[in-house]
Scaffold this motif. Structure first.
Motif, mmCIF file in Angstrom:
data_model
loop_
_atom_site.group_PDB
_atom_site.id
_atom_site.type_symbol
_atom_site.label_atom_id
_atom_site.label_comp_id
_atom_site.label_asym_id
_atom_site.label_seq_id
_atom_site.Cartn_x
_atom_site.Cartn_y
_atom_site.Cartn_z
ATOM 1 N N ASN A 231 -11.231 4.385 -5.064
ATOM 2 C CA ASN A 231 -10.889 3.757 -6.342
ATOM 3 C C ASN A 231 -9.416 3.412 -6.459
ATOM 4 O O ASN A 231 -8.985 2.894 -7.490
ATOM 5 C CB ASN A 231 -11.284 4.683 -7.502
ATOM 6 C CG ASN A 231 -12.778 4.659 -7.769
ATOM 7 O OD1 ASN A 231 -13.472 3.733 -7.386
ATOM 8 N ND2 ASN A 231 -13.281 5.696 -8.420
ATOM 9 N N GLY A 232 -8.645 3.707 -5.423
ATOM 10 C CA GLY A 232 -7.220 3.433 -5.463
ATOM 11 C C GLY A 232 -6.898 1.970 -5.199
ATOM 12 O O GLY A 232 -7.754 1.178 -4.797
ATOM 13 N N ASN A 233 -5.644 1.617 -5.395
ATOM 14 C CA ASN A 233 -5.211 0.234 -5.164
ATOM 15 C C ASN A 233 -4.499 0.073 -3.834
ATOM 16 O O ASN A 233 -3.819 -0.920 -3.595
ATOM 17 C CB ASN A 233 -4.320 -0.254 -6.315
ATOM 18 C CG ASN A 233 -3.110 0.636 -6.531
ATOM 19 O OD1 ASN A 233 -2.811 1.509 -5.706
ATOM 20 N ND2 ASN A 233 -2.411 0.427 -7.640
ATOM 21 N N ALA A 234 -4.655 1.074 -2.965
ATOM 22 C CA ALA A 234 -4.078 1.024 -1.621
ATOM 23 C C ALA A 234 -5.075 1.649 -0.649
ATOM 24 O O ALA A 234 -5.924 2.464 -1.046
ATOM 25 C CB ALA A 234 -2.754 1.774 -1.580
ATOM 26 N N ALA B 174 -8.637 -0.500 -0.063
ATOM 27 C CA ALA B 174 -8.542 -0.383 -1.519
ATOM 28 C C ALA B 174 -9.794 -0.969 -2.156
ATOM 29 O O ALA B 174 -10.184 -2.102 -1.871
ATOM 30 C CB ALA B 174 -7.308 -1.127 -2.012
ATOM 31 N N GLY B 175 -10.452 -0.177 -2.991
ATOM 32 C CA GLY B 175 -11.679 -0.633 -3.630
ATOM 33 C C GLY B 175 -12.873 -0.685 -2.697
ATOM 34 O O GLY B 175 -13.928 -1.200 -3.065
ATOM 35 N N PRO C 284 -5.106 7.949 -2.830
ATOM 36 C CA PRO C 284 -5.843 7.285 -3.904
ATOM 37 C C PRO C 284 -7.068 8.115 -4.275
ATOM 38 O O PRO C 284 -7.376 9.117 -3.644
ATOM 39 C CB PRO C 284 -6.246 5.943 -3.277
ATOM 40 C CG PRO C 284 -5.387 5.784 -2.068
ATOM 41 C CD PRO C 284 -5.103 7.183 -1.592
ATOM 42 N N SER D 240 -16.413 2.982 -10.932
ATOM 43 C CA SER D 240 -15.226 3.780 -11.250
ATOM 44 C C SER D 240 -15.590 4.936 -12.172
ATOM 45 O O SER D 240 -16.179 4.750 -13.212
ATOM 46 C CB SER D 240 -14.175 2.902 -11.932
ATOM 47 O OG SER D 240 -13.048 3.645 -12.279
#
Length: 204
Positions: free
Chosen positions: A73-76, A101-102, A47, A195
């Protein structure tokens, strides 16, 4: 077709990618730096882990209380084991563990009392420290590929803006359109949107 072998060349804010495939001479066009995070995540599963906040000035308690925050910043979740944060020309810091994630990853200098309001993910030596007159920091993944780089070597002027304040102890923070100065936010969202693309950080 065979699995493509990618060679990324990071140069003057752009990333070129060439592929070695079964078709001789086949080559992809240059990829803009702003597309790099999404492209790399698709190809390699990493990510967008970025440098998010830099306390190069320390704290009101001590100028040695420096810390650096990464953001995912990824979703995993991102496994940063084997990644290296470099205070260029001074110290390489080897990372370990995961970033949700986040989420955020806090690196504190010397001990976990540097930031009293948050627990460090990693405590490490910063060598002689992050210079108040400027420094460049880079983040490389476990394969040695540069994931992010921030060049504050000229008095912490990043993209035409001086980020961080040695008098007020406000930190250098990544905003929605570049770097800025703000009240410290360790392990929390910056004073502006967190982001941002690798291009804004000055990867070169």
């Amino acid at each position: 077709l065979k699995t493509a072998v990618e060679k990324a060349v990071i140069d003057t804010g752009a990333v070129s990618s060439s592929l070695d495939s079964t078709s001789a001479g086949q080559e992809t066009p240059a990829v803009a730096a702003s597309q790099w995070c999404d492209f790399y995540a698709t190809e390699h599963g990493d990510p967008g882990v970025i440098l998010n906040e830099i306390a190069w000035m320390g704290t009101s308690d001590s100028t040695s209380n420096e810390w650096v925050e990464l953001a995912n910043n990824g979703n995993a979740p991102a496994d940063v084991t084997g990644w290296v944060l470099s205070i260029e020309g001074k110290k390489d810091i080897v990372l370990s563990g995961d970033i949700s994630a986040g989420g955020f990853y806090l690196i504190e200098r010397t001990d976990d009392t540097t930031v009293l309001t948050a627990t460090a993910d990693l405590v490490a030596s910063f060598g002689t420290g992050i210079s108040n007159t400027g420094a460049a920091l880079s983040l490389k993944n476990a394969s040695g590929v540069v994931a992010d780089r921030v060049d504050g070597s000229q008095e912490w002027n990043i993209g035409g803006v001086v980020a961080g304040d040695n008098t007020t102890k406000e930190t250098a923070q990544r905003g929605s359109s570049g770097w800025l100065t703000g009240t410290p936010t360790p392990r929390a969202a910056n004073i502006s949107a967190t982001s941002a693309s690798v291009q804004e950080s000055g990867v070169n």
